[in-house]
Design a protein around this motif. Structure first.
Motif, mmCIF file in Angstrom:
data_model
loop_
_atom_site.group_PDB
_atom_site.id
_atom_site.type_symbol
_atom_site.label_atom_id
_atom_site.label_comp_id
_atom_site.label_asym_id
_atom_site.label_seq_id
_atom_site.Cartn_x
_atom_site.Cartn_y
_atom_site.Cartn_z
ATOM 1 N N ALA A 21 -16.374 -23.877 0.227
ATOM 2 C CA ALA A 21 -15.655 -23.112 -0.580
ATOM 3 C C ALA A 21 -15.249 -23.745 -1.549
ATOM 4 O O ALA A 21 -13.893 -23.783 -2.281
ATOM 5 C CB ALA A 21 -14.806 -22.308 -0.263
ATOM 6 N N GLY A 44 -14.567 -26.396 -5.476
ATOM 7 C CA GLY A 44 -15.192 -25.515 -6.669
ATOM 8 C C GLY A 44 -14.343 -25.906 -7.032
ATOM 9 O O GLY A 44 -13.158 -26.507 -7.168
ATOM 10 N N LYS A 55 -22.483 -20.678 -11.285
ATOM 11 C CA LYS A 55 -22.032 -19.754 -9.991
ATOM 12 C C LYS A 55 -23.286 -18.217 -10.467
ATOM 13 O O LYS A 55 -23.874 -18.356 -9.052
ATOM 14 C CB LYS A 55 -20.848 -18.988 -10.374
ATOM 15 N N TYR A 84 -19.394 -21.826 -15.905
ATOM 16 C CA TYR A 84 -18.871 -22.145 -14.817
ATOM 17 C C TYR A 84 -19.179 -21.098 -14.508
ATOM 18 O O TYR A 84 -20.115 -20.795 -12.975
ATOM 19 C CB TYR A 84 -17.212 -20.718 -14.477
ATOM 20 N N THR A 100 -4.619 -18.625 -7.351
ATOM 21 C CA THR A 100 -4.633 -19.525 -6.737
ATOM 22 C C THR A 100 -4.477 -20.778 -7.952
ATOM 23 O O THR A 100 -4.196 -19.794 -8.854
ATOM 24 C CB THR A 100 -5.435 -20.183 -6.028
ATOM 25 N N ARG A 141 -10.386 -33.874 -0.138
ATOM 26 C CA ARG A 141 -10.204 -34.404 -0.271
ATOM 27 C C ARG A 141 -9.054 -35.611 -0.467
ATOM 28 O O ARG A 141 -8.907 -36.732 -0.368
ATOM 29 C CB ARG A 141 -10.485 -34.549 -2.242
ATOM 30 N N THR A 189 -8.812 -27.300 1.856
ATOM 31 C CA THR A 189 -7.437 -27.735 0.792
ATOM 32 C C THR A 189 -6.688 -26.806 -0.473
ATOM 33 O O THR A 189 -5.890 -26.715 -0.992
ATOM 34 C CB THR A 189 -6.807 -28.927 0.739
ATOM 35 N N GLY A 190 -7.774 -26.078 -0.908
ATOM 36 C CA GLY A 190 -7.659 -24.931 -1.660
ATOM 37 C C GLY A 190 -6.837 -23.599 -1.237
ATOM 38 O O GLY A 190 -6.601 -23.604 0.262
ATOM 39 N N GLY A 191 -6.006 -22.828 -2.452
ATOM 40 C CA GLY A 191 -5.921 -21.795 -2.476
ATOM 41 C C GLY A 191 -6.349 -21.261 -1.137
ATOM 42 O O GLY A 191 -5.844 -19.932 -0.239
ATOM 43 N N ILE A 192 -8.036 -20.811 -1.181
ATOM 44 C CA ILE A 192 -8.681 -19.763 -0.690
ATOM 45 C C ILE A 192 -8.883 -20.405 0.788
ATOM 46 O O ILE A 192 -9.002 -19.641 1.494
ATOM 47 C CB ILE A 192 -9.829 -19.044 -1.355
ATOM 48 N N THR A 243 -8.490 -14.421 -8.716
ATOM 49 C CA THR A 243 -7.973 -14.776 -7.367
ATOM 50 C C THR A 243 -6.326 -15.182 -7.795
ATOM 51 O O THR A 243 -6.452 -16.511 -8.365
ATOM 52 C CB THR A 243 -8.582 -15.692 -6.163
ATOM 53 N N PHE A 285 -6.119 -22.159 -9.009
ATOM 54 C CA PHE A 285 -7.702 -22.507 -10.001
ATOM 55 C C PHE A 285 -7.660 -22.252 -11.360
ATOM 56 O O PHE A 285 -7.943 -22.764 -11.637
ATOM 57 C CB PHE A 285 -9.081 -22.100 -8.926
ATOM 58 N N ASN A 286 -6.532 -20.743 -11.376
ATOM 59 C CA ASN A 286 -6.661 -20.534 -12.197
ATOM 60 C C ASN A 286 -5.145 -21.168 -13.738
ATOM 61 O O ASN A 286 -3.880 -20.796 -12.913
ATOM 62 C CB ASN A 286 -5.980 -18.697 -12.058
ATOM 63 N N GLY A 310 -19.523 -17.886 -3.797
ATOM 64 C CA GLY A 310 -19.340 -17.538 -5.689
ATOM 65 C C GLY A 310 -18.360 -16.817 -6.216
ATOM 66 O O GLY A 310 -16.875 -16.860 -6.079
ATOM 67 N N ASP A 342 -15.272 -36.554 -0.663
ATOM 68 C CA ASP A 342 -15.128 -35.843 -2.192
ATOM 69 C C ASP A 342 -17.001 -35.629 -2.164
ATOM 70 O O ASP A 342 -17.343 -36.265 -2.335
ATOM 71 C CB ASP A 342 -14.916 -37.279 -3.103
ATOM 72 N N LEU A 343 -16.875 -34.697 -2.339
ATOM 73 C CA LEU A 343 -17.998 -33.575 -3.241
ATOM 74 C C LEU A 343 -18.891 -34.229 -4.141
ATOM 75 O O LEU A 343 -20.384 -33.648 -3.821
ATOM 76 C CB LEU A 343 -18.997 -32.141 -3.299
HETATM 77 N N1 LIG Z 1 -9.203 -18.575 -7.714
HETATM 78 C C1 LIG Z 1 -10.333 -17.773 -7.998
HETATM 79 O O1 LIG Z 1 -9.663 -16.788 -9.069
HETATM 80 C C2 LIG Z 1 -11.726 -17.658 -8.112
HETATM 81 C C3 LIG Z 1 -12.695 -16.784 -7.890
HETATM 82 C C4 LIG Z 1 -13.564 -16.254 -7.321
HETATM 83 C C5 LIG Z 1 -14.296 -17.495 -6.911
HETATM 84 N N2 LIG Z 1 -13.113 -18.785 -6.419
HETATM 85 C C6 LIG Z 1 -14.234 -19.708 -5.970
HETATM 86 O O2 LIG Z 1 -13.204 -19.748 -4.521
HETATM 87 C C7 LIG Z 1 -13.966 -21.384 -4.604
HETATM 88 C C8 LIG Z 1 -11.541 -21.548 -3.987
HETATM 89 O O3 LIG Z 1 -11.690 -21.563 -5.164
HETATM 90 P P1 LIG Z 1 -10.049 -21.333 -5.104
HETATM 91 O O4 LIG Z 1 -9.069 -20.776 -5.674
HETATM 92 O O5 LIG Z 1 -9.207 -22.151 -3.988
HETATM 93 O O6 LIG Z 1 -9.656 -23.182 -6.138
HETATM 94 P P2 LIG Z 1 -8.566 -24.148 -6.108
HETATM 95 O O7 LIG Z 1 -7.491 -23.966 -4.708
HETATM 96 O O8 LIG Z 1 -8.142 -25.092 -6.922
HETATM 97 O O9 LIG Z 1 -9.785 -25.006 -4.350
HETATM 98 C C9 LIG Z 1 -10.827 -25.902 -4.705
HETATM 99 C C10 LIG Z 1 -10.775 -26.445 -2.940
HETATM 100 O O10 LIG Z 1 -12.375 -27.162 -4.281
HETATM 101 C C11 LIG Z 1 -12.087 -28.985 -4.032
HETATM 102 N N3 LIG Z 1 -12.342 -29.831 -4.817
HETATM 103 C C12 LIG Z 1 -12.413 -29.880 -5.838
HETATM 104 N N4 LIG Z 1 -13.318 -30.894 -6.401
HETATM 105 C C13 LIG Z 1 -13.895 -31.548 -4.989
HETATM 106 C C14 LIG Z 1 -14.066 -32.568 -4.655
HETATM 107 N N5 LIG Z 1 -14.814 -33.248 -5.622
HETATM 108 N N6 LIG Z 1 -15.220 -32.554 -3.564
HETATM 109 C C15 LIG Z 1 -14.560 -32.145 -2.569
HETATM 110 N N7 LIG Z 1 -13.339 -30.676 -2.371
HETATM 111 C C16 LIG Z 1 -13.680 -30.757 -4.189
HETATM 112 C C17 LIG Z 1 -10.128 -28.879 -3.452
HETATM 113 O O11 LIG Z 1 -9.754 -30.196 -2.689
HETATM 114 P P3 LIG Z 1 -8.743 -31.060 -3.240
HETATM 115 O O12 LIG Z 1 -8.067 -30.362 -2.842
HETATM 116 O O13 LIG Z 1 -9.030 -32.171 -3.180
HETATM 117 O O14 LIG Z 1 -8.475 -31.459 -5.331
HETATM 118 C C18 LIG Z 1 -9.201 -27.732 -3.223
HETATM 119 O O15 LIG Z 1 -9.916 -27.897 -2.214
HETATM 120 C C19 LIG Z 1 -14.431 -21.973 -5.658
HETATM 121 O O16 LIG Z 1 -15.424 -21.882 -5.343
HETATM 122 C C20 LIG Z 1 -14.171 -21.131 -6.410
HETATM 123 O O17 LIG Z 1 -14.923 -21.060 -7.616
HETATM 124 C C21 LIG Z 1 -11.896 -18.505 -7.114
#
Ligand SMILES: NC(=O)c1ccc[n+]([C@@H]2O[C@H](COP(=O)([O-])OP(=O)(O)OC[C@H]3O[C@@H](n4cnc5c(N)ncnc54)[C@H](OP(=O)(O)O)[C@@H]3O)[C@@H](O)[C@H]2O)c1
Length: 290
Positions: free
Chosen positions: A91, A93, A160, A156, A191, A37, A14-17, A189, A193-194, A142, A66-67
């Motif tokens: 994925a 995080g 990683k 962080y 999303t 979740r 469900t996250g951006g990536i 990236t 997340f930042n 990662g 929920d992980l």
């Molecule tokens: N965005 C960046 O700049 C970036 C750069 C490099 C690497 N990454 C890595 O890429 C991955 C995805 O990032 P994103 O940008 O897509 O982030 P995001 O949009 O915040 O999505 C995070 C995802 O992780 C899930 N999550 C968080 N806590 C959880 C838990 N306790 N149990 C189950 N699921 C959980 C969230 O679920 P919910 O929807 O339920 O919250 C969501 O699906 C992460 O591992 C991050 O470290 C991101």
């Protein structure tokens, strides 16, 4: 493996990536079990991907987990095995940014728990099932920050770097088995997340941000070509190599990054006896950290 042969369990769907990745896998013919979740978000995502799927698209299902919750993790393992998963993509995080001195113990625990221990536990629990497949893959999402430690990302990066170390060691441990362990390291990236603070840091340090689709395509390539490690973007790919070979060579390159981390509230006050030699901030005449 060929995407059409992949039966993927995707955490963080469900996250951006995760959303872009799920859509890219399905379009390439993989079957995907979405994990997140929120049942409402998973169900909406599943409907939205199905509504745009064309001929040759894979099957889609979802599971709430929920992980950070051991019982929900156990349920997920059972569902993933029934799903006959042969690819596990980690994925999910959580982010963490700011001066190390401002972080509390609970934040550190949560970041390590979700970014490092959860993928380790889920991989271990599913390994007997994955070993029983003709071929299987575990792809850990990662970060470039799993190879390069940047000011403001100490916690962080710890998570990683740990994930990358886990991936590297397990890949070597399982060499010769049918299970391939991989690491994909995106740079920043676009999303949610930042936070705004991270976006400001990126702007002031000239750090580029990719679209989540670019990361999704890299994950799809890694599924197909089974590359052990893939990093995204230049100059990050080069920095990853230099930092891997001689980490201290880059130590002097991050003044701008250090100055872009919001300072802890106490910075600029006289050192107290609690300050440790070597990590005491030095303040120049303009108040900026050197
Ligand atoms: N965005 C960046 O700049 C970036 C750069 C490099 C690497 N990454 C890595 O890429 C991955 C995805 O990032 P994103 O940008 O897509 O982030 P995001 O949009 O915040 O999505 C995070 C995802 O992780 C899930 N999550 C968080 N806590 C959880 C838990 N306790 N149990 C189950 N699921 C959980 C969230 O679920 P919910 O929807 O339920 O919250 C969501 O699906 C992460 O591992 C991050 O470290 C991101």
């Amino acid at each position: 493996m060929k995407p059409s042969e992949a039966r993927i369990v995707l955490t963080g769907a469900t996250g951006g990536i995760g959303r872009e990745t799920a859509a890219a896998f399905i379009a390439a013919g993989s079957s995907v079990l979405l994990v997140g979740r929120s049942a409402a978000q998973l169900s909406a995502l599943s409907r939205s991907i199905q509504s745009t799927a064309v001929g040759g698209a894979g099957r889609i299902a979802w599971q709430v987990a929920d992980l950070g919750d051991a019982t929900q993790m156990d349920e997920l393992v059972g569902v993933a095995a029934e799903w006959r998963c042969n690819v596990l993509v980690h994925a999910a995080g959580v982010p963490c940014f700011g001066a190390f001195e401002t972080a509390d113990a609970e934040t550190m625990r949560r970041v390590i728990d979700i970014n490092l221990l959860a993928p380790m536990r889920l991989t271990q629990a599913l390994l007997p099932h994955l070993r029983a497949q003709v071929r299987a893959q575990v792809i850990c999402l990662g970060s470039a920050l799993g190879r390069i430690g940047l000011p403001g990302f100490s916690i962080y990066s710890a998570s990683k770097f740990g994930l990358r170390g886990f991936t590297e060691a397990l890949r070597r441990e399982l060499a010769g088995s049918g299970v391939r362990i991989q690491y994909v390291g995106p740079r920043s990236t676009r999303t949610s997340f930042n936070s705004a603070a991270v976006e400001a840091y990126n702007a002031s340090t000239g750090t580029a941000m990719d679209s989540p689709n670019r990361v999704a395509q890299a994950l799809l390539r890694s599924l197909h070509d089974e590359t052990a490690e893939r990093f995204i973007g230049f100059p990050e790919r080069l920095a990853v190599r230099i930092n891997g070979a001689v980490p201290t060579l880059l130590d002097g390159s991050f003044d701008k990054h250090r100055r872009s981390v919001p300072p802890p509230p106490t910075q600029g006050t006289l050192p107290t006896e609690r300050d440790q030699p070597g990590i005491r901030p030095s303040i120049n005449s303009s108040g900026a950290t050197r």
